[in-house]
Scaffold this motif. Structure first.
Motif, PDB file in Angstrom:
ATOM      1  N   GLY A  33       0.796  -1.226   0.000  1.00  0.00           N
ATOM      2  CA  GLY A  33       0.000   0.000   0.000  1.00  0.00           C
ATOM      3  C   GLY A  33       0.824   1.269   0.000  1.00  0.00           C
ATOM      4  N   SER A  34       2.092   1.176  -0.271  1.00  0.00           N
ATOM      5  CA  SER A  34       2.944   2.371  -0.293  1.00  0.00           C
ATOM      6  C   SER A  34       2.541   3.338  -1.399  1.00  0.00           C
ATOM      7  CB  SER A  34       4.409   1.984  -0.496  1.00  0.00           C
ATOM      8  OG  SER A  34       4.865   1.240   0.596  1.00  0.00           O
ATOM      9  N   TYR A  35       1.927   2.827  -2.459  1.00  0.00           N
ATOM     10  CA  TYR A  35       1.516   3.673  -3.569  1.00  0.00           C
ATOM     11  C   TYR A  35       0.086   4.189  -3.414  1.00  0.00           C
ATOM     12  CZ  TYR A  35       5.621   2.351  -6.340  1.00  0.00           C
ATOM     13  OH  TYR A  35       6.882   2.168  -6.812  1.00  0.00           O
ATOM     14  N   ALA A  36      -0.542   3.957  -2.303  1.00  0.00           N
ATOM     15  CA  ALA A  36      -1.921   4.389  -2.095  1.00  0.00           C
ATOM     16  C   ALA A  36      -2.013   5.911  -2.083  1.00  0.00           C
ATOM     17  CB  ALA A  36      -2.446   3.831  -0.780  1.00  0.00           C
ATOM     18  N   ILE A  37      -3.118   6.411  -2.596  1.00  0.00           N
ATOM     19  CA  ILE A  37      -3.363   7.848  -2.599  1.00  0.00           C
ATOM     20  C   ILE A  37      -4.126   8.190  -1.321  1.00  0.00           C
ATOM     21  CG2 ILE A  37      -4.514   9.739  -3.781  1.00  0.00           C
ATOM     22  CD1 ILE A  37      -4.191   8.081  -6.364  1.00  0.00           C
ATOM     23  N   PRO A  38      -3.566   9.046  -0.477  1.00  0.00           N
ATOM     24  CA  PRO A  38      -4.243   9.378   0.776  1.00  0.00           C
ATOM     25  C   PRO A  38      -5.521  10.178   0.521  1.00  0.00           C
ATOM     26  CG  PRO A  38      -2.273  10.706   0.516  1.00  0.00           C
ATOM     27  CD  PRO A  38      -2.291   9.739  -0.626  1.00  0.00           C
ATOM     28  N   SER A  39      -6.473   9.989   1.376  1.00  0.00           N
ATOM     29  CA  SER A  39      -7.743  10.700   1.270  1.00  0.00           C
ATOM     30  C   SER A  39      -7.969  11.529   2.525  1.00  0.00           C
ATOM     31  CB  SER A  39      -8.881   9.700   1.106  1.00  0.00           C
ATOM     32  OG  SER A  39     -10.123  10.361   1.177  1.00  0.00           O
ATOM     33  N   GLN A  40      -8.527  12.685   2.342  1.00  0.00           N
ATOM     34  CA  GLN A  40      -8.891  13.533   3.470  1.00  0.00           C
ATOM     35  C   GLN A  40     -10.360  13.352   3.854  1.00  0.00           C
ATOM     36  OE1 GLN A  40      -6.588  15.204   5.102  1.00  0.00           O
ATOM     37  NE2 GLN A  40      -5.068  14.527   3.623  1.00  0.00           N
ATOM     38  N   ASP A  41     -11.071  12.512   3.094  1.00  0.00           N
ATOM     39  CA  ASP A  41     -12.496  12.297   3.309  1.00  0.00           C
ATOM     40  C   ASP A  41     -12.708  11.118   4.257  1.00  0.00           C
ATOM     41  OD1 ASP A  41     -15.210  12.120   3.189  1.00  0.00           O
ATOM     42  OD2 ASP A  41     -15.327  11.719   1.049  1.00  0.00           O
ATOM     43  N   PRO A  42     -13.195  11.359   5.478  1.00  0.00           N
ATOM     44  CA  PRO A  42     -13.384  10.256   6.435  1.00  0.00           C
ATOM     45  C   PRO A  42     -14.437   9.252   5.977  1.00  0.00           C
ATOM     46  CG  PRO A  42     -14.206  12.309   7.344  1.00  0.00           C
ATOM     47  CD  PRO A  42     -13.539  12.638   6.039  1.00  0.00           C
ATOM     48  N   ASP A  43     -15.340   9.659   5.085  1.00  0.00           N
ATOM     49  CA  ASP A  43     -16.349   8.730   4.581  1.00  0.00           C
ATOM     50  C   ASP A  43     -15.712   7.610   3.771  1.00  0.00           C
ATOM     51  OD1 ASP A  43     -18.357  10.186   5.788  1.00  0.00           O
ATOM     52  OD2 ASP A  43     -18.799  11.358   3.988  1.00  0.00           O
ATOM     53  N   ASP A  44     -14.597   7.898   3.110  1.00  0.00           N
ATOM     54  CA  ASP A  44     -13.902   6.865   2.346  1.00  0.00           C
ATOM     55  C   ASP A  44     -13.473   5.724   3.256  1.00  0.00           C
ATOM     56  OD1 ASP A  44     -14.171   8.324   0.037  1.00  0.00           O
ATOM     57  OD2 ASP A  44     -12.107   9.072   0.030  1.00  0.00           O
TER      58      ASP A  44
END
Length: 63
Positions: A33-44
């Motif tokens: 998961g090092s290439y995962a795109i971080p999300s700022q949306d807690p619903d995700d």
């Protein structure tokens, strides 16, 4: 073309990488998961947790 891991010249056998080692390093980054795109949306995060729980429940049901 240069290797995205070590910046050496890539080889046709392992393109776009220069060696099996660099290809394996890249694969490990995907798998951890090092290439995962971080999300700022807690619903995700909630949606992912719910989907994982549903999948686990489906595995526990007899066929």
């Amino acid at each position: 073309m240069t290797c995205p891991i070590c910046q050496r010249a890539s080889t046709s056998e392992y393109r776009p990488f220069c060696s099996k080692r660099c290809a394996d390093v890249d694969l490990a980054k995907w798998m951890t998961g090092s290439y995962a795109i971080p999300s700022q949306d807690p619903d995700d995060a909630d949606a992912v947790i719910e989907a994982m729980e549903d999948a686990l429940q489906q595995q526990d049901k007899p066929h």
